[in-house]
Scaffold this motif. Sequence first.
Motif, PDB file in Angstrom:
ATOM      1  N   ASP A   1      67.238 128.211  12.750  1.00 34.20           N
ATOM      2  CA  ASP A   1      67.593 126.987  12.028  1.00 34.20           C
ATOM      3  C   ASP A   1      69.083 126.949  11.724  1.00 34.20           C
TER       4      ASP A   1
ATOM      5  N   ARG B   1      66.986 125.945   3.002  1.00 33.99           N
ATOM      6  CA  ARG B   1      66.407 127.029   3.793  1.00 33.99           C
ATOM      7  C   ARG B   1      66.348 128.327   2.997  1.00 33.99           C
TER       8      ARG B   1
ATOM      9  N   ASP C   1      59.474 132.240  -0.300  1.00 33.12           N
ATOM     10  CA  ASP C   1      58.489 132.848   0.608  1.00 33.12           C
ATOM     11  C   ASP C   1      58.501 134.363   0.463  1.00 33.12           C
TER      12      ASP C   1
ATOM     13  N   ASN D   1      64.644 120.751  11.316  1.00 35.85           N
ATOM     14  CA  ASN D   1      65.204 121.944  11.935  1.00 35.85           C
ATOM     15  C   ASN D   1      64.952 121.996  13.441  1.00 35.85           C
ATOM     16  N   TYR D   2      64.003 121.206  13.917  1.00 35.12           N
ATOM     17  CA  TYR D   2      63.706 121.210  15.350  1.00 35.12           C
ATOM     18  C   TYR D   2      64.357 120.029  16.061  1.00 35.12           C
TER      19      TYR D   2
ATOM     20  N   ARG E   1      60.066 134.856   9.335  1.00 36.39           N
ATOM     21  CA  ARG E   1      60.904 134.020   8.476  1.00 36.39           C
ATOM     22  C   ARG E   1      62.369 134.109   8.859  1.00 36.39           C
ATOM     23  N   ILE E   2      62.848 135.327   9.145  1.00 35.21           N
ATOM     24  CA  ILE E   2      64.261 135.476   9.500  1.00 35.21           C
ATOM     25  C   ILE E   2      64.523 134.939  10.904  1.00 35.21           C
TER      26      ILE E   2
ATOM     27  N   LEU F   1      63.053 132.361  12.224  1.00 34.92           N
ATOM     28  CA  LEU F   1      63.164 130.911  12.061  1.00 34.92           C
ATOM     29  C   LEU F   1      64.445 130.546  11.318  1.00 34.92           C
ATOM     30  N   LEU F   2      64.775 131.311  10.282  1.00 33.18           N
ATOM     31  CA  LEU F   2      65.997 131.020   9.522  1.00 33.18           C
ATOM     32  C   LEU F   2      67.229 131.050  10.414  1.00 33.18           C
ATOM     33  N   ARG F   3      67.397 132.122  11.152  1.00 34.56           N
ATOM     34  CA  ARG F   3      68.593 132.260  11.987  1.00 34.56           C
ATOM     35  C   ARG F   3      68.619 131.221  13.094  1.00 34.56           C
TER      36      ARG F   3
ATOM     37  N   LEU G   1      63.206 130.378   1.778  1.00 30.32           N
ATOM     38  CA  LEU G   1      63.109 131.773   2.217  1.00 30.32           C
ATOM     39  C   LEU G   1      62.843 132.711   1.054  1.00 30.32           C
TER      40      LEU G   1
ATOM     41  N   ARG H   1      60.108 121.212   8.063  1.00 32.56           N
ATOM     42  CA  ARG H   1      60.484 121.958   9.263  1.00 32.56           C
ATOM     43  C   ARG H   1      60.995 121.086  10.398  1.00 32.56           C
TER      44      ARG H   1
ATOM     45  N   LEU I   1      73.087 135.363   5.828  1.00 31.28           N
ATOM     46  CA  LEU I   1      72.907 136.811   5.935  1.00 31.28           C
ATOM     47  C   LEU I   1      74.201 137.595   5.759  1.00 31.28           C
TER      48      LEU I   1
END
Lengths: 213, 213
Positions: free
Chosen positions: B124, A117, A124, A180-181, B117-118, B120-122, A121, A177, A37
């Motif tokens: 992750d 990711r 998506d 990521n967890y 989405r953001i 989850l992204l952040r 993103l 996913r 970001l």
Amino acid sequence: MSDTTATDGRVIGERALQTRRRILETTAALLREQGALDLKVMDVAREVGASPATFYQYFADVEDAIFALSVEMIEKVAPIHAQMAADWNEGASGLDHARRLVSEYTDFWDVNGAVLRIMLLRADERDERFRQIRRDYNAPFMTAMVAKVRAAQDSGRLTTALDAEATAGAMLAALDRLPNYREGFEKRGTSREAMIETVARLLYSSLTGEPFG
Amino acid sequence: MSDTTATDGRVIGERALQTRRRILETTAALLREQGALDLKVMDVAREVGASPATFYQYFADVEDAIFALSVEMIEKVAPIHAQMAADWNEGASGLDHARRLVSEYTDFWDVNGAVLRIMLLRADERDERFRQIRRDYNAPFMTAMVAKVRAAQDSGRLTTALDAEATAGAMLAALDRLPNYREGFEKRGTSREAMIETVARLLYSSLTGEPFG
DNA sequence: TCGTCTATCTGACGGATTGTCAGAACTGAA
DNA sequence: TTCAGTTCTGACAATCCGTCAGATAGACGA
């Protein structure tokens, strides 16, 4: 044809190719460290030790560089595709093959997650460019899994109440996913191995119709 | 305590609350339209018809506004949690309840996907702030699903070779990612209903040990 | 109605980033 | 060494960031 070009369209030589590569590697590294970001062209340029103008010679913006990295994911993931295709064709112990697939793909995510990711993103978020890449990236997985499901359905081992595409998609979702967890899991006592074993079994059963046990 | 505050810490009044809300709604709208990567404070301010300084009175940056929107997701999703908890406690036809859950959660994604989405992204990307929100957002799903798996395992209907957390996580993964693949599915003939039916069955079978058929 | 008080908003600013040139620096060949 | 083509960059206008001090608007009492 597949020659790499600068933003003005000219085909670039050896020196420029190295610069481009350094920019890409730096972008990937910063992406891992600080996320997407607030990753600026200036950050990359500074880290590379080049002028921002040099960056713009090869990429329109940071997202464009991440796009190039995403394209590279397709060939980077190819060995896993190949292994899967080989395993699944010989038809032997499916569960072991599923374990190997899940394990290797989890490793792949650990290395390339930062880029993957953003690829997912942007796809998506309906960016057509990234959607095309996502398709190419996923297609071998999807094709193989859909074929597995259809075969199991044709032979009567798996109910046709499951849609083949959706089943394959759900398994791909788990593959994409769960890495990521993992940190959260481990904090609560679920090891990497347990995670892989579980996903492998879900995958195996969903694609073949064999019971979980 | 839960009073909303400005960036300087002061509790804000009615007028300011409305301004804050307009900023949040505009941020969400622009997020849907153009994605997160090049969403600027200026874009939001212009669209709201306010000075950028007004934006900074309430949020540190765009990500901070998305964070506030993420926090709101927790209470927005609560009705689905509640429905799920109610359904699953009474113990009746589990597959129908799974269908309802998947259907409602898919609708939820269609409306709130841009923010989710953001979030989850952040998370992750290891941002602790977003990780906390993700935990709170997921916890009711995870808790309920893990309990289901454990119950099925205790009664011998489901193998203990599956890790309860990982199984629940895999199903959550399918719920979170499949809405993002829906357009692609539909182009290739898999309808929304087929997708929901499939995920519902995978969910139901994985949590209860019942065969897919 | 008026003035005052306070919460809220903004113009304007220094600083940083973006994106684009024209031309400087480099490279390899002759 | 010189030259021609390739690659890189300094410098620039435009935009965005983030922060003030001060302007504005709304509530409330006189």
